[in-house]
Structures are given as C-alpha cells and as structure tokens.
Scaffold this motif. Structure first.
Motif, PDB file in Angstrom:
ATOM      1  N   LYS A 116       7.779 -14.273  38.603  1.00 36.83           N
ATOM      2  CA  LYS A 116       9.087 -14.396  38.538  1.00 36.83           C
ATOM      3  C   LYS A 116       9.676 -15.302  39.550  1.00 36.83           C
ATOM      4  O   LYS A 116       9.236 -15.506  40.706  1.00 36.83           O
ATOM      5  N   ILE A 117      10.887 -15.975  39.428  1.00 39.87           N
ATOM      6  CA  ILE A 117      11.880 -16.597  40.357  1.00 39.87           C
ATOM      7  C   ILE A 117      13.143 -16.102  40.054  1.00 39.87           C
ATOM      8  O   ILE A 117      13.835 -16.066  39.358  1.00 39.87           O
ATOM      9  N   ASP A 118      13.507 -15.273  41.352  1.00 36.51           N
ATOM     10  CA  ASP A 118      14.954 -14.837  41.290  1.00 36.51           C
ATOM     11  C   ASP A 118      16.150 -15.625  41.457  1.00 36.51           C
ATOM     12  O   ASP A 118      17.260 -15.397  40.793  1.00 36.51           O
ATOM     13  N   PRO A 158      11.192 -19.366  31.802  1.00 39.42           N
ATOM     14  CA  PRO A 158      10.603 -18.072  31.615  1.00 39.42           C
ATOM     15  C   PRO A 158      10.693 -17.114  33.006  1.00 39.42           C
ATOM     16  O   PRO A 158      10.623 -16.138  32.900  1.00 39.42           O
ATOM     17  N   GLN A 159      10.018 -17.928  34.051  1.00 31.20           N
ATOM     18  CA  GLN A 159      10.372 -17.024  35.167  1.00 31.20           C
ATOM     19  C   GLN A 159      11.661 -16.656  35.596  1.00 31.20           C
ATOM     20  O   GLN A 159      11.684 -15.542  36.503  1.00 31.20           O
ATOM     21  N   LEU A 160      12.749 -17.474  35.505  1.00 31.93           N
ATOM     22  CA  LEU A 160      13.974 -17.125  35.805  1.00 31.93           C
ATOM     23  C   LEU A 160      14.416 -15.900  35.077  1.00 31.93           C
ATOM     24  O   LEU A 160      15.129 -15.055  35.526  1.00 31.93           O
ATOM     25  N   ARG A 161      13.956 -15.903  33.733  1.00 32.50           N
ATOM     26  CA  ARG A 161      14.268 -14.621  33.046  1.00 32.50           C
ATOM     27  C   ARG A 161      13.500 -13.451  33.178  1.00 32.50           C
ATOM     28  O   ARG A 161      13.769 -12.394  32.525  1.00 32.50           O
ATOM     29  N   ALA A 162      12.276 -13.612  33.929  1.00 35.05           N
ATOM     30  CA  ALA A 162      11.573 -12.493  34.193  1.00 35.05           C
ATOM     31  C   ALA A 162      11.888 -11.363  35.305  1.00 35.05           C
ATOM     32  O   ALA A 162      11.509 -10.142  34.948  1.00 35.05           O
ATOM     33  N   GLY A 165      17.362  -8.204  35.593  1.00 39.57           N
ATOM     34  CA  GLY A 165      18.594  -8.656  35.442  1.00 39.57           C
ATOM     35  C   GLY A 165      18.594 -10.001  35.203  1.00 39.57           C
ATOM     36  O   GLY A 165      20.088 -10.480  35.092  1.00 39.57           O
ATOM     37  N   GLY A 166      17.772 -10.883  35.154  1.00 31.80           N
ATOM     38  CA  GLY A 166      17.827 -12.244  35.056  1.00 31.80           C
ATOM     39  C   GLY A 166      17.788 -12.952  36.613  1.00 31.80           C
ATOM     40  O   GLY A 166      18.380 -12.500  37.312  1.00 31.80           O
ATOM     41  N   GLY A 167      17.221 -14.261  36.517  1.00 33.98           N
ATOM     42  CA  GLY A 167      17.416 -15.113  37.775  1.00 33.98           C
ATOM     43  C   GLY A 167      18.778 -15.890  37.720  1.00 33.98           C
ATOM     44  O   GLY A 167      19.408 -15.616  36.709  1.00 33.98           O
ATOM     45  N   ARG A 168      19.151 -16.297  38.848  1.00 30.94           N
ATOM     46  CA  ARG A 168      20.354 -17.197  38.885  1.00 30.94           C
ATOM     47  C   ARG A 168      19.948 -18.581  39.319  1.00 30.94           C
ATOM     48  O   ARG A 168      18.903 -18.764  39.988  1.00 30.94           O
ATOM     49  N   VAL A 169      20.847 -19.507  38.756  1.00 29.67           N
ATOM     50  CA  VAL A 169      20.635 -20.846  39.062  1.00 29.67           C
ATOM     51  C   VAL A 169      21.849 -21.223  39.696  1.00 29.67           C
ATOM     52  O   VAL A 169      23.119 -21.138  39.083  1.00 29.67           O
TER      53      VAL A 169
END
Length: 314
Positions: A116-118, A158-162, A165-169
């Motif tokens: 994942k990427i947060d 996909p990694q941001l969603r993994a 609560g989901g990642g932030r951009v």
C-alpha cells in the motif's frame, strides 16, 4: 503574470501565524497520522519543498519514505540530510523523470512490491521555461507538472486504495493556476510552440493539478490541491529569475517563505483527518481556486484527455 500577481496579494486580515507556519509544526500536530505510513514525495532536491516535507515527516516514524527525483545525486544528498537528523528512518530512492511517460510508468511499476501507499505528494515541477517539448512531444510544463504525475498516480491507484480508509493524494499546484485554464484544443500551444506564452502554460499545468484532484475524488480517492506560497527554492531558473524578482519588487506585501513554511500547507492536506472532501488549500486553510480549475465537468474532460494522451505514447 498580472493575474498571478493579483491573486498573490494577501488580505491584510490574514493571521500571519497561519501564513508562516512550518512543516515541523504541522508534522508535530498530526504525528499520529505519520507513524507507520508509507509516503511517496516527488521533487526532493536538497533546497526544495519536497526535501522539507521529508525532513519534517522523518521525525515521527513513518514506515517508509519514498523520495523521487530525476537526479539520483540530489536524492542522495537529501537522504544524507535526513539521516543526519533521523538515522533510523526507512528511506527508498526512486529515480523519476516526469518528462518521460515510459520512465514514469517503469518507476511506478518498480514499487509493485509495496502492499500500500498511504500518501502520495505530487510536488515536483518546473516553472515558466522557454518553449520545449517532452520526450513524448508535449509542451514541457504540461508534460512534467501534469501528465507525468497523472500517470504516476494512475499506476499507483490500487496501492493508494489498499490502505485502511484509502490513501491520500496531494497535488502541489500554485496561485499561478489563475494565469490560464487547460487549453483542451491547443495544450501544446501550436505545432511548434508559436502560440506559447510561458506563464499561460504554467497556469494551464497548475490548473490541471487542481482538476486532477477533483477527478480523483470523483473516483473515490481522497485528493487535495495546494498553493504553497511564494517559496525560496531552486524552482526559479536564471531565464525567469529577473522577471520574478521584478514581480516581487512591485508587490511588497508578498512575503517569501522558507521551504518548511511552504511545505506546511502541503502537510496539512496530507495529514489533517478533518479534511474529508476535496479542497484547495493555502496558508494552512481552505481557500478558493478559480472556477476553471474546480469545475467537475472540466475535471472529467481532463482525465479522459490525459488517459488518451498517455495511452497513445505507451
């Protein structure tokens, strides 16, 4: 340039403590949102906002900081600076040439081992250079400031969603977005740049940063756009420096920020759990972007155009 100047003038009622808050202060305030997180930052040259972000985040135990830049030696210098203060923080260097869509795609795929990427902070950029085209044939500011980050984010979705609560951009835009919206029928400013105006092209790319954040939210990914302020970094090159210095002389109420002061609003967008919907932030608070940069229909139009342009080159 006049549009940029007009929109950089601060309301005299603004609390100066908000304007000059540092990224260290924001990181300390939201330190629980940093611990254990995987965070990717683009544009981490030693004197940049990106390097300031990484230094502030390093103090509060992220699980991994990924530092992306076109220049491996610049990444190495920033890593050395961080390890001097925080020797145990896990860091990963990522060479990333945003002017090459194939290079961006390969760099993003090299992170496939990460579950994942947060947080993804799209910070890198160029400002008002002479006309040139990217490796893929696009006007350089549109290519580097928007299309490169668009493709990086798209591959990493996909990694941001993994994450839970989901990642932030966070897209680092600019008040310069007021200088021009996206020219959907002429994003390259002519076949050979014959209609090129560097500040309008800068405005187009910075408007694209905001519109991309709007489009990401419509796709269920939490995203924000940020104006960091007028910051003393290496972004202003010699061929533009005299013009920018003249602008600042003509606007004495515009006060320059340090990289850590510029990075504060970026961290606010990246970390504040109270931010739940799209917003454009400035001076550590929600502000108002131009309508041409926040219109949902234009955001969708840009997303589709960006997909078409990127896929045509890969």
């Amino acid at each position: 340039m006049d549009k940029i100047l007009k929109n950089m003038e601060h309301d005299s009622s603004i609390d100066k403590s908000e304007v000059f808050t540092t990224s260290d202060e924001i990181a300390e305030r939201f330190k629980d949102q940093i611990k254990g997180k995987t965070i990717l930052i683009t544009g981490v040259s030693p004197t940049s906002i990106g390097a300031a972000l990484a230094l502030s985040l390093s103090a509060y135990s992220p699980s991994l900081l990924i530092l992306a830049s076109r220049s491996a030696p610049k990444i190495a210098t920033t890593i050395s600076q961080i390890h001097t203060q925080h020797p145990s923080v896990p860091l990963r260097a990522l060479e990333l040439d945003l002017a090459s869509l194939s290079h961006v795609t390969a760099a993003a795929h090299s992170l496939a081992n990460l579950p994942k990427i947060d947080i993804l902070i799209n910070n890198a950029g160029i400002m008002a250079p002479p006309f040139s085209r990217s490796e893929d044939g696009f006007e350089s500011q549109f290519a580097v400031n928007h299309l490169g980050h668009f493709q990086l984010t798209r591959v990493l979705l996909p990694q941001l969603r993994a994450g839970g609560g989901g990642g932030r951009v966070v897209n680092v835009s600019s008040v310069g977005h007021h200088a021009g919206g996206v020219r959907f029928e002429d994003y390259n400013f002519g076949e050979g740049g014959e209609r090129y105006k560097k500040w309008e092209a800068y405005g187009q790319s910075k408007s694209a940063n905001v519109l991309m954040a709007v489009a990401l939210n419509a796709r269920g990914v939490r995203a924000w756009a940020v104006h960091p302020g007028a910051v003393e970094t290496g972004l202003v090159k010699e061929d533009t420096r005299e013009e920018v210095e003249a602008l600042l002389r003509d606007a004495p109420d515009i006060e320059m920020k340090t990289p850590k002061q510029g990075a504060s609003t970026v961290l606010m967008a990246a970390l504040d759990p109270g931010l739940t919907d799209f917003a454009y932030l400035e001076d550590c608070k929600i502000s108002q972007a131009a309508e041409h940069a926040t219109d949902p229909e234009l955001a969708e139009r840009l997303w589709k155009l960006s997909e078409e342009l990127v896929d045509s080159k890969l």
